[in-house]
Design a protein around this motif. Structure first.
Motif, PDB file in Angstrom:
ATOM      1  N   THR A 277     -13.036  15.856  -6.003  1.00 10.89           N
ATOM      2  CA  THR A 277     -12.041  17.142  -5.663  1.00 10.89           C
ATOM      3  C   THR A 277     -12.588  18.140  -6.480  1.00 10.89           C
ATOM      4  O   THR A 277     -12.955  19.225  -6.892  1.00 10.89           O
ATOM      5  CB  THR A 277     -10.940  16.801  -5.857  1.00 10.89           C
ATOM      6  N   ALA A 278     -12.022  18.028  -8.095  1.00 12.55           N
ATOM      7  CA  ALA A 278     -12.947  18.711  -9.475  1.00 12.55           C
ATOM      8  C   ALA A 278     -14.060  19.345  -9.058  1.00 12.55           C
ATOM      9  O   ALA A 278     -13.861  20.686  -9.446  1.00 12.55           O
ATOM     10  CB  ALA A 278     -12.806  18.556 -10.923  1.00 12.55           C
ATOM     11  N   ALA A 279     -15.133  19.019  -8.760  1.00 10.35           N
ATOM     12  CA  ALA A 279     -16.292  19.426  -8.717  1.00 10.35           C
ATOM     13  C   ALA A 279     -16.068  20.335  -7.096  1.00 10.35           C
ATOM     14  O   ALA A 279     -16.481  21.827  -7.123  1.00 10.35           O
ATOM     15  CB  ALA A 279     -17.266  18.242  -8.146  1.00 10.35           C
ATOM     16  N   SER A 280     -15.294  20.316  -5.549  1.00  4.42           N
ATOM     17  CA  SER A 280     -15.352  21.044  -4.747  1.00  4.42           C
ATOM     18  C   SER A 280     -14.368  22.317  -5.608  1.00  4.42           C
ATOM     19  O   SER A 280     -14.885  23.350  -4.707  1.00  4.42           O
ATOM     20  CB  SER A 280     -14.936  19.857  -3.464  1.00  4.42           C
ATOM     21  N   ARG A 281     -13.319  21.545  -6.177  1.00  2.19           N
ATOM     22  CA  ARG A 281     -12.940  23.294  -6.474  1.00  2.19           C
ATOM     23  C   ARG A 281     -13.229  23.938  -7.490  1.00  2.19           C
ATOM     24  O   ARG A 281     -13.033  25.194  -7.972  1.00  2.19           O
ATOM     25  CB  ARG A 281     -11.849  22.919  -7.328  1.00  2.19           C
ATOM     26  N   LEU A 282     -14.600  23.980  -8.574  1.00  3.72           N
ATOM     27  CA  LEU A 282     -14.866  24.518  -9.380  1.00  3.72           C
ATOM     28  C   LEU A 282     -15.156  26.144  -9.022  1.00  3.72           C
ATOM     29  O   LEU A 282     -15.001  27.213  -9.821  1.00  3.72           O
ATOM     30  CB  LEU A 282     -15.827  24.269  -9.809  1.00  3.72           C
ATOM     31  N   TYR A 283     -15.683  26.508  -8.069  1.00  2.00           N
ATOM     32  CA  TYR A 283     -16.787  27.523  -7.777  1.00  2.00           C
ATOM     33  C   TYR A 283     -15.639  28.556  -7.664  1.00  2.00           C
ATOM     34  O   TYR A 283     -15.698  29.488  -7.582  1.00  2.00           O
ATOM     35  CB  TYR A 283     -17.748  27.228  -7.414  1.00  2.00           C
ATOM     36  N   PRO A 284     -15.217  28.047  -6.671  1.00  2.00           N
ATOM     37  CA  PRO A 284     -13.917  29.132  -6.625  1.00  2.00           C
ATOM     38  C   PRO A 284     -12.931  29.763  -7.417  1.00  2.00           C
ATOM     39  O   PRO A 284     -12.962  30.668  -7.830  1.00  2.00           O
ATOM     40  CB  PRO A 284     -13.039  28.185  -5.101  1.00  2.00           C
ATOM     41  N   LEU A 285     -12.461  28.484  -7.961  1.00  2.00           N
ATOM     42  CA  LEU A 285     -11.462  28.326  -9.521  1.00  2.00           C
ATOM     43  C   LEU A 285     -12.221  29.645 -10.904  1.00  2.00           C
ATOM     44  O   LEU A 285     -11.721  30.342 -11.313  1.00  2.00           O
ATOM     45  CB  LEU A 285     -11.027  26.970 -10.490  1.00  2.00           C
ATOM     46  N   LEU A 286     -13.710  29.082 -10.901  1.00  2.00           N
ATOM     47  CA  LEU A 286     -14.651  30.513 -11.362  1.00  2.00           C
ATOM     48  C   LEU A 286     -14.482  31.898 -11.016  1.00  2.00           C
ATOM     49  O   LEU A 286     -14.370  32.497 -11.855  1.00  2.00           O
ATOM     50  CB  LEU A 286     -16.114  29.927 -12.004  1.00  2.00           C
ATOM     51  N   ARG A 287     -14.504  31.814  -9.736  1.00  3.43           N
ATOM     52  CA  ARG A 287     -15.065  33.102  -9.283  1.00  3.43           C
ATOM     53  C   ARG A 287     -13.264  33.939  -9.703  1.00  3.43           C
ATOM     54  O   ARG A 287     -12.766  34.956 -10.002  1.00  3.43           O
ATOM     55  CB  ARG A 287     -14.434  32.914  -7.305  1.00  3.43           C
ATOM     56  N   ARG A 288     -12.267  32.763  -9.363  1.00  2.86           N
ATOM     57  CA  ARG A 288     -10.770  33.947  -9.403  1.00  2.86           C
ATOM     58  C   ARG A 288     -10.804  33.822 -10.961  1.00  2.86           C
ATOM     59  O   ARG A 288     -10.106  35.344 -11.547  1.00  2.86           O
ATOM     60  CB  ARG A 288      -8.993  32.973  -9.264  1.00  2.86           C
ATOM     61  N   ALA A 289     -11.125  33.042 -12.053  1.00  2.62           N
ATOM     62  CA  ALA A 289     -11.043  32.920 -13.579  1.00  2.62           C
ATOM     63  C   ALA A 289     -11.873  34.527 -13.313  1.00  2.62           C
ATOM     64  O   ALA A 289     -11.429  35.273 -14.651  1.00  2.62           O
ATOM     65  CB  ALA A 289     -11.435  32.340 -13.593  1.00  2.62           C
ATOM     66  N   SER A 290     -12.559  34.429 -13.358  1.00  2.00           N
ATOM     67  CA  SER A 290     -13.161  36.134 -13.579  1.00  2.00           C
ATOM     68  C   SER A 290     -13.279  36.946 -13.038  1.00  2.00           C
ATOM     69  O   SER A 290     -13.401  38.373 -13.265  1.00  2.00           O
ATOM     70  CB  SER A 290     -14.803  36.145 -13.063  1.00  2.00           C
ATOM     71  N   ASN A 291     -12.234  36.996 -11.545  1.00  2.00           N
ATOM     72  CA  ASN A 291     -12.228  38.542 -10.659  1.00  2.00           C
ATOM     73  C   ASN A 291     -11.044  39.171 -10.818  1.00  2.00           C
ATOM     74  O   ASN A 291     -10.089  39.513 -10.742  1.00  2.00           O
ATOM     75  CB  ASN A 291     -12.925  38.172  -9.515  1.00  2.00           C
ATOM     76  N   SER A 292     -10.098  38.196 -11.706  1.00  2.00           N
ATOM     77  CA  SER A 292      -8.446  38.790 -11.967  1.00  2.00           C
ATOM     78  C   SER A 292      -8.060  39.031 -12.832  1.00  2.00           C
ATOM     79  O   SER A 292      -7.129  39.850 -12.905  1.00  2.00           O
ATOM     80  CB  SER A 292      -8.134  37.233 -12.125  1.00  2.00           C
ATOM     81  N   GLY A 293      -9.075  39.567 -13.974  1.00  4.54           N
ATOM     82  CA  GLY A 293      -8.818  40.655 -15.270  1.00  4.54           C
ATOM     83  C   GLY A 293      -8.096  39.656 -16.043  1.00  4.54           C
ATOM     84  O   GLY A 293      -6.994  40.612 -16.944  1.00  4.54           O
ATOM     85  N   PHE A 294      -8.327  38.266 -16.443  1.00  3.82           N
ATOM     86  CA  PHE A 294      -8.077  37.720 -17.582  1.00  3.82           C
ATOM     87  C   PHE A 294      -8.648  38.269 -18.857  1.00  3.82           C
ATOM     88  O   PHE A 294      -9.336  38.441 -18.370  1.00  3.82           O
ATOM     89  CB  PHE A 294      -7.879  36.260 -17.351  1.00  3.82           C
ATOM     90  N   ASP A 295      -8.121  38.137 -19.825  1.00  3.87           N
ATOM     91  CA  ASP A 295      -8.689  38.662 -21.145  1.00  3.87           C
ATOM     92  C   ASP A 295      -9.345  37.613 -21.871  1.00  3.87           C
ATOM     93  O   ASP A 295     -10.058  37.686 -22.467  1.00  3.87           O
ATOM     94  CB  ASP A 295      -7.130  38.854 -22.997  1.00  3.87           C
TER      95      ASP A 295
END
Ligand code: TXA
Ligand code: MG
Length: 325
Positions: A277-295
């Protein structure tokens, strides 16, 4: 260029575009690939341009019939046939010496060819409809996370490619495991969906992948990505998040439930015991991590066993900093 979104019933249109030398994104059982005729230098060139991919980075050639192998690879050891038998069609890529007419562009200028037989039914249908070997890297902008939906591909590449064949979300997880089979022991080039232990049961394998910061995924430099590894990872993340939140920074934590912190957006990898499950969530979460304006995003390291090996490989490539605790 207008990028068409094609539905599965329009597979013949997708095949026609590929035969004409255009680039078409399509789903595989791992991630979406950006396909082009592997034997046509001008088609392959378009893949590099659309992705912004360095010219020396070779492409995986996707096949659907074993009779294609001899026309692409100059020779292969019998130990490789055991792996083909066990894992094809599926997420295993094998590297051999190439036949001379495989264009240099496909091989990143080298003399090898990387072959993979995808198992996704739509990918197989598309390959058969073109009757061509199709070169396909992951269909993302070079340096970003791999796409697992047609929408991800659209976000990264619309206007730059002829079409996207929308087969819905892929199963996701890691990309194929890449193995150099030119000499024994075979060398692991990229850990991936097929774990090392499954390969080692069938052939001698040497893990030649570097455990270090090879910056392949270069996510938005505006977001600091801190990978926290070691026994104290959860505690260190707790303390660091508190400090960053107090400073008024926009913080996220990507990890398992123990790392969920007040004041930080939680990007949930699921249960620590469920690496699939962790592997299957990895890329969508990395996409959110990079697209959401987090510092800043703190990433909780995983155990380096099974699929965790490949997940950690991708996280190390993503991280702007690694904190060892
Ligand atoms: O699951 C996958 O493998 C996906 C789907 C679309 O098939 N494809 C994929 O391709 O991940 P890409 O280009 O994003 O990653 C391929 C990796 C790269 O690290 C590349 O350098 C390596 O495989 N590779 C490809 N051909 C190679 C070759 N001839 N020699 C050495 N490395 C090679
Ligand atoms: Mg890729």
């Amino acid at each position: 260029m207008t990028t068409l979104i094609l539905q599965p019933y329009q597979i013949e249109t997708a095949a026609e575009l590929l035969r004409k030398g255009e680039c078409v994104a399509f789903p595989t059982e791992t991630v979406y690939g950006l396909g082009a005729n592997a034997l046509l230098e001008s088609a392959v060139a378009k893949v590099f341009i659309a992705k912004g991919r360095p010219a020396n980075k070779p492409l995986i050639v996707h096949c659907y019939d074993r009779s294609q192998i001899a026309s692409l690879a100059a020779d292969w050891p019998k130990e490789a046939e055991v792996l083909m038998e066990a894992f094809w069609p599926g997420p295993l890529t094998l590297i051999f010496k190439k036949q001379p007419f495989v264009p240099a562009a496909t091989s990143g200028g080298g003399d090898t060819v990387a072959l993979r037989f995808p198992s996704h039914p739509l990918a197989i249908q598309l390959l058969k409809a073109t009757a061509l070997p199709i070169a396909a890297p992951s269909a993302n902008k070079s340096g970003g996370p791999s796409p697992v939906t047609a929408a991800h591909v659209w976000d990264d590449l619309h206007g730059k490619i002829a079409a996207i064949l929308d087969g819905g979300p892929t199963k996701g997880g890691l990309e194929s495991t890449v193995l150099d089979c030119r000499a024994l022991p075979f060398q692991l080039v990229r850990p991936g969906a097929i774990t090392l232990s499954r390969l080692e049961a069938l052939a001698p394998i040497k893990d030649a992948t570097v455990r270090g910061g090879d910056p392949e995924l270069e996510l938005s430099a505006a977001t600091e990505m801190v990978l926290v590894v070691g026994a104290q990872a959860v505690n260190v993340i707790r303390d660091q998040v508190a400090i960053c939140v107090a400073k008024g920074l926009k913080v996220a934590v990507l990890g398992f439930s123990k790392s969920q912190r007040p004041g930080a957006v939680f990007l949930d990898l699921g249960n620590e015991d469920d690496l699939e499950t962790a592997a299957s969530r990895l890329y969508p979460l990395l996409r959110r991590a990079s697209n959401s304006g987090f510092d800043i995003v703190f990433i909780q390291g995983l155990p380096e066993r099974g699929l965790g090996r490949g997940v950690m490989d991708r996280l190390r490539k993503t991280a702007t900093k690694i904190l060892r605790t």
